[in-house]
Structures are given as C-alpha cells and as structure tokens.
Write an enzyme that holds these catalytic residues in place. Sequence first.
Site, PDB file in Angstrom:
ATOM      1  N   ARG A 236       0.854  -1.172   0.000  1.00  0.00           N
ATOM      2  CA  ARG A 236       0.000   0.000   0.000  1.00  0.00           C
ATOM      3  C   ARG A 236       0.899   1.233   0.000  1.00  0.00           C
ATOM      4  NH1 ARG A 236       1.712   1.575   4.091  1.00  0.00           N
ATOM      5  NH2 ARG A 236       0.576   3.501   3.754  1.00  0.00           N
ATOM      6  N   GLY A 237       0.255   2.411  -0.099  1.00  0.00           N
ATOM      7  CA  GLY A 237       1.043   3.630  -0.243  1.00  0.00           C
ATOM      8  C   GLY A 237       1.254   3.868  -1.738  1.00  0.00           C
TER       9      GLY A 237
ATOM     10  N   GLN B 224      -3.094   2.870   9.588  1.00  0.00           N
ATOM     11  CA  GLN B 224      -1.757   2.915   8.985  1.00  0.00           C
ATOM     12  C   GLN B 224      -0.751   3.637   9.877  1.00  0.00           C
ATOM     13  OE1 GLN B 224      -4.588   3.440   7.302  1.00  0.00           O
ATOM     14  NE2 GLN B 224      -4.450   2.846   5.167  1.00  0.00           N
TER      15      GLN B 224
ATOM     16  N   ASP C 291      -1.726  10.815  -2.439  1.00  0.00           N
ATOM     17  CA  ASP C 291      -2.062   9.753  -3.398  1.00  0.00           C
ATOM     18  C   ASP C 291      -2.269  10.320  -4.795  1.00  0.00           C
ATOM     19  OD1 ASP C 291      -2.905   8.673  -0.605  1.00  0.00           O
ATOM     20  OD2 ASP C 291      -2.572   6.964  -1.946  1.00  0.00           O
TER      21      ASP C 291
ATOM     22  N   ASN D  37      -5.231  12.657  -0.133  1.00  0.00           N
ATOM     23  CA  ASN D  37      -4.424  11.789   0.733  1.00  0.00           C
ATOM     24  C   ASN D  37      -5.379  11.081   1.687  1.00  0.00           C
ATOM     25  OD1 ASN D  37      -1.809  10.798   1.607  1.00  0.00           O
ATOM     26  ND2 ASN D  37      -2.128  11.973   3.477  1.00  0.00           N
ATOM     27  N   LYS D  38      -4.834  10.248   2.535  1.00  0.00           N
ATOM     28  CA  LYS D  38      -5.634   9.434   3.453  1.00  0.00           C
ATOM     29  C   LYS D  38      -6.692  10.266   4.172  1.00  0.00           C
ATOM     30  CE  LYS D  38      -5.450   5.925   3.847  1.00  0.00           C
ATOM     31  NZ  LYS D  38      -6.334   5.084   3.011  1.00  0.00           N
TER      32      LYS D  38
HETATM   33  O1  MRU Z   1      -4.734   3.340   1.689  1.00  0.00           O
HETATM   34  P1  MRU Z   1      -3.236   3.476   1.735  1.00  0.00           P
HETATM   35  O2  MRU Z   1      -2.630   2.910   2.968  1.00  0.00           O
HETATM   36  O3  MRU Z   1      -2.586   2.964   0.463  1.00  0.00           O
HETATM   37  O4  MRU Z   1      -3.017   5.049   1.785  1.00  0.00           O
HETATM   38  C1  MRU Z   1      -1.727   5.560   1.880  1.00  0.00           C
HETATM   39  C2  MRU Z   1      -1.716   7.032   1.979  1.00  0.00           C
HETATM   40  O5  MRU Z   1      -2.730   7.685   1.966  1.00  0.00           O
HETATM   41  C3  MRU Z   1      -0.375   7.690   1.988  1.00  0.00           C
HETATM   42  O6  MRU Z   1      -0.410   8.836   2.776  1.00  0.00           O
HETATM   43  C4  MRU Z   1      -0.030   8.096   0.548  1.00  0.00           C
HETATM   44  O7  MRU Z   1      -0.148   6.995  -0.311  1.00  0.00           O
HETATM   45  C5  MRU Z   1       1.314   8.658   0.450  1.00  0.00           C
HETATM   46  S1  MRU Z   1       2.509   7.377   0.520  1.00  0.00           S
HETATM   47  C6  MRU Z   1       4.074   7.871   0.433  1.00  0.00           C
END
Ligand code: MRU
Length: 381
Positions: free
Chosen positions: A53-54, A200, A240, A250-251
Amino acid sequence: MNVNGSPTRTIWPAREGRAVDIIDQTALPHAWRTLRLATLEDAAHAIRSMQVRGAPLIGATAAYGVALALAARADDDALAATVATLAATRPTAVNLHWALARMHAVLTALPPAARADAAWREAAAIADEDAAQCRRIGEHGLALLRPLAEKRGRLDVMTHCNAGWLATVDYGTALAPVYAAFEAGIDVRVWVSETRPRNQGLLTAWELKQHGVPHTVIADNAAGLLLARGEVDAVIVGADRIAANGDVANKVGTYLKALAAREAGVPFYVAAPRSTVDFACADGAAIPIEERAGDEVRVVHGNDAGGAPAAVHQLPADEAVVNPAFDVTPARFVSALITERGTCAASGDGLLGLYPEMKPGSRPEPDSKSHAKSRPEGHGA
Ligand code: MRU
C-alpha cells in the site's frame, strides 16, 4: 531503511527466478512476514488487499505485475489485459496509472519477444528511481525543517497515515525529511496519528521504532488539540494524487489536519514524487475517492492479551457505515509541496515551475515518453 538493523526495501526481486518478494503489510505491526509474488494475479491481489500500500509502492508493484504477466504472454492483447487488470485494483493513487502508462509506452514500442526482459528492467528502474526520488525529497524537506528546529532547539512533526518507507520502495515521502533530520542530528520527534479505520499510523510507529526515531501515537481526534497548544512545528503528509492546481488527495483525515494547522499557524507540507502529480486532473474535485468496505469501520483488528491475532466486532453487521479512504485538501491549505526536484507552491504555476516539461506544447518527460497518450483506459481523472 532499517528492519532489525538491516537495510530493507518494501519490494525486491526474488533470488530464485522471475518473481518479487514483498513485506506483507497486513501482518504489521504485529508480525513480520514476507510474501512471494509470482503471477499477475498475485500482484493484483497484493495491491487490492493492501499487502502492499502507499501510492509509490502501489506503482512499483504494478510495474512488477506487468513484468510477471508478460513472462507468460507478451502480445498486444495480453499487455492490454494486464494493464486493465492492474489499473482496476485501487482508484485514487495515480502512481498506479503513471507506472502502468510508463510500462505500456516502453513495451508497445518493442516486438512481443523482447517485452518480457524489457518489462523486468523497466519495473526495476521504476523501483530504483522511486527510492532515489524519495531520498531527494528528504533532502529538500530537511531544508524546510532545519530553520524550525533551530528556532526551538528541537522539532516536533505531525504526520498522518503511513507515508514512510513502507509506503514507497524506500525512504518514504512525508517521513523522508524526518529521517534526514534524524540523520543530521536534529532532536526530532513525531506525532503519529492512528489513522482509523485501517490504522496505517501503526505502520508509521513501527517503522520509526525500527529506525530509532522518537515518536508518540495519538488518536486521530487529538491532533487539533496538539496543534492548538503549540506542540507541533510542522505537519507533513504524503499524497495519493496531486491535481494540476495543487489540490491534494491523501488518506482520509488529512483535510482536518490541514484545517487545524491553518488555524494554529503551523506549516502544512505535502511530500510526494512526480509520479503522484496528475497534470491531466484539473483539480481535487476530479480525483476519484476510493470507497472501501464498511467492515473496516465495524471490525477492529489487533492481537488479544495472549498475543494471538483477534478481530473485535464493535458494531453489528447491519449498522450503516460509509468508508471513504481518502479526502481532498484544497491547495490553499498547503504551505508547500516537497518533491524530488525541490519545493514549490501548491499551485499550477508552482508545479509547472518544477516540471516545465509538463507545460502544454513542451517536450514530453524523458522518463515517461507518452504518458498522456498511453494512459490506460478506465483511468478515473
Ligand atoms: O490506503 P493506503 O494505505 O494505500 O493510503 C496511503 C496514503 O494515503 C499515503 O499517505 C499516501 O499513499 C502517500 S505514501 C508515500
């Protein structure tokens, strides 16, 4: 970055044959487990189920997914089907589509017989470049953080979700400046927000601990109070997808931190590589927001008192739940974007100042020659 004192990446080619190994992030922080991805379906499942993820790591895994698929069949139909399968795994992180477009552009220019080897090389290049870019994000971010640290003699950074090395191939985005500050001897501490519902933040706490960086976990709802009390020098988050006007997806929960940071007069930085910027997406309203299963809110996962994995159903299965995985922070709340090329204002002019090759009529980027033209179908923006 370090795991048990040893430098480790989040994805790496398997020693035996054409496969890649990943860290199973669904097991962290309670257990360390690696998994082998040997097929397209393995890679798609790893992204869908958030074993990886990320945004940057999703992109690198998708690139390796193409390489895994082409080992079996590499004609045009197989390539198109592979790209479509991977593009459908998660909607918001544009790095996925960026990596697939780059793979597609490189591979369609080659005869099918040459594609499998080339795909492997290109995926490895994407992974290596991601690590190098994140390292540079760390250096540019450090230049912003250093004066804040000098003013107070220490540095308290707040972050959200996990935008550390676990979310990238190495170093991280939001945490790269933190690691750079730590390596530079700055007394840096991190406020880590839990990041319900997937938590996370626990991954962030885990990786900071592995590297020895002081940190404190907070419930998401404590962020506003800490900001208002002056206990935070800067908020740094990842992204993202960054729209062409500087709006940032973003998240979920990022937006609330940006609002509270503005009210408290605390700088709010967004760190991300080029692969997270979607120049084809005019603004945040055009960014697709992933809706995830309601059970992520209803059911809490952890270990029981005996250390065994356990799930607690905190809501009945028929309780109505909505679970948007991301939110959009308008560009006006972002103090600066931190990229591998330096920092800029969160605006169209700021982004085009760093990436002049993306101005209409300019020559395309050297590292993704026909990015705009070769975008996989189904790309949401
Ligand atoms: O749902 P996820 O865990 O994939 O979300 C991750 C995030 O929102 C991170 O903040 C984003 O991808 C930046 S990662 C360097």
